[in-house]
Design an enzyme around this catalytic site. Sequence first.
Site, PDB file in Angstrom:
ATOM      1  N   HIS A  66       2.136  10.257  -4.602  1.00 25.61           N
ATOM      2  CA  HIS A  66       1.194  10.637  -5.644  1.00 25.61           C
ATOM      3  C   HIS A  66       1.092  12.149  -5.736  1.00 25.61           C
ATOM      4  O   HIS A  66       1.428  12.862  -4.783  1.00 25.61           O
ATOM      5  CB  HIS A  66      -0.194  10.046  -5.370  1.00 25.61           C
ATOM      6  CG  HIS A  66      -0.748  10.432  -4.037  1.00 25.61           C
ATOM      7  ND1 HIS A  66      -0.384   9.798  -2.873  1.00 25.61           N
ATOM      8  CD2 HIS A  66      -1.637  11.383  -3.665  1.00 25.61           C
ATOM      9  CE1 HIS A  66      -1.025  10.328  -1.843  1.00 25.61           C
ATOM     10  NE2 HIS A  66      -1.784  11.303  -2.307  1.00 25.61           N
ATOM     11  N   CYS A  83      -8.122  14.164   2.006  1.00 26.69           N
ATOM     12  CA  CYS A  83      -6.692  14.407   2.117  1.00 26.69           C
ATOM     13  C   CYS A  83      -6.316  15.520   1.149  1.00 26.69           C
ATOM     14  O   CYS A  83      -7.123  15.896   0.295  1.00 26.69           O
ATOM     15  CB  CYS A  83      -5.891  13.134   1.828  1.00 26.69           C
ATOM     16  SG  CYS A  83      -5.961  12.587   0.103  1.00 26.69           S
TER      17      CYS A  83
END
Length: 726
Positions: free
Chosen positions: A65, A211
């Site tokens: 992603h 993250c």
Amino acid sequence: MSDTITADLVDLDLSADTKEAAARALAERMAAQGRVTDLEGFLADVAAREAQMPTGLDGGIGIPHCRSAHVTEPTLAFGRSAAGIDFGAPDGPADLIFLIAAPAGADDAHLTLLSALARRLMNTEFTDALRAETDAEHAAALIRGEETAPEAAAGNAAPGNAADEGAASVGADTAPDDSVTASAAASADADTGPAAPDGDRPFRIVAVTSCPTGIAHTYMAAESLEKAGREAGVEIVVETQGSAGFTRLDPAVIAAADGVVLAHDVPVRDKQRFAGKPTVDTGVKAAINRPADLIGEVRDKAARGVTTEAAPAAGSTPVERAGTDDEGYGTRLRRWLMSGVSYMVPFVAAGGLLIALGFAIGGYEINEAPSVMDHFVWTQAASWGALLFQIGGVAFGFLVPVLAGYIAYGMADRPGLVPGFVGGAISLTINAGFLGGLAAGLIAGGVVLAVQKVNIPAALRGIMPVVVIPLISSAVVGFLMFVVIGKPIAEAQKGMTDWLGGLTGANAVLLGALLGLMMCFDLGGPVNKVAYTFATAGIAVANPSDSAMKVMAAVMAAGMVPPLAMALATTVRGRLFNRAERENGKAAWVLGASFISEGAIPFAAADPLRVIPASMAGGAVTGALSMVFGATLRAPHGGIFVVPLIGNPLLYLVAIAAGVGVTTALVIVLKGLRGATGPAAPVTGEDTAPAPAAGDAGTSKETVAARTVRRCVRLGVCVQFMPSAI
């Protein structure tokens, strides 16, 4: 998520055998739908995100992603691989691959929808149904949340794959909330860890997950922790610090918590809120892969009374917020020094370039010009040269105070600024220079930390940061710098300057080679910064010596070599590099020419055993030749754009070209040797190096060593650049 994924974005028979090929196959579907405007640019962004940290998860899931300017709307593509694709997960290849594409300016609502998928991936009924699905439309509906796992499985033609009856819905009701409370289940079993402190309520944990991208792993970790908490009978509240923003945990909830879990790969925002509690500090993947272990660890720490230090009165420092609680003193010292250097470098660049331009416009006698306040003629170039020179001199006058002030700031936050700046100014007054600034900053920070540990009556605490701490710390630092250590440091500074000015012949060549090695070792990291700071300290005066200017020239020349060499190598032998590296090579031309060594980091992170030694060899050659040719430089930055300000510019460019040639040749030879021992990279540029066979997994010492070094270098790059973001 109704328009985020459609049947056209689903491939139930993904034939790719590498993660790069899988990303390309799914991205091509996005491009065909007009959701990706530049396929190669988007794939480069995906590869850059993958280089930060592998996106494979336990349970056979790969979730590449990124956020990209080449994406028109939030999009999700799904592929299912029969053979499995290695995405770096600890338990092996992934058969369920989700490619998430978010626009660079995606709004919070869309990012929240995308993060909902991350939570559903923690639901085994959901993943089982996707593995059993035979219809692309049904798979898309399942991912969108329009069908539940049992409904999707019931409609499959393949027998024996139906999900269990009564499975929970994976629809929109699972979309994440930024502050989610997991209600307590029954009392924890005896083997789940110590009981709650008071025995009549569940053990309470607050957690933070984050993250680098903030789209997938952040929410998967939160879901995993909450699920493990329910199974263990633990009450857990998670704060997800994702791209969609975050809602801070209620201070009352934090105060009532018995322990803290921080699962993050980027700094936790406002980390000091959790000071004084039993804390487990780890990476985000640990929360996804072993949440029960983390819960057990924090309960064990609570039972043993192990807590983090309470936050100081003035709050934790910006530098410490970027680190971890278990860092050693050496690591913290490096962070403190890098804090000072990072704030000083803009003054060096601005002041140095202004001084260099002043010399270029007004000639080398411009340093003797009268003040422009007394004499300035608008039509005379000499007046403009004098103006630039004198502005640059004023900027240079801030170097040592800024260095000292922000070293102290890194140690003790704002209370350290006043004594740090005072100590730095005294260092200039007594001619202790750069070394004096280092000492003054460390002393100032230490004095402030010592004062803050003294128990002060409540009536005086309000004036501590404004009056007491600046007064006491400045007096102590001033006394030490003027009376105790100032003179010895000034003598050491003079000795270093005299030694530098006396370097000739072989000694100068060896120094140039050494500085070249340092500039190319970690490409913008601490070693690189030491060499650069050493050079800039020599020219940070109104009249730098000829030797100091030679050192500055050698340092800048060597720092230009790695990115220029990588750019040349990708041009000359592009088949040795994958497509993303060739794209990075185009940008490396400009970065290298601008003296931005970090342009070679993507290549060093991907192949450190070949790129770093080759870069160091070229840097050493360039540094040595620059000293041999006697090239000089008054500007601390600028690359080829300040060539007119360089002494012996043609030979200087020859030195750079020689180093670039050496590094390029070594990289090509070393990568060619790799190709001779295994399959060569295809001309298409896909990084299709085969994964080891199942029976050979983990048995190749060379593969394990290379993988270990690569991960260490990637981690080092992250750590090195975190202080620069302060």
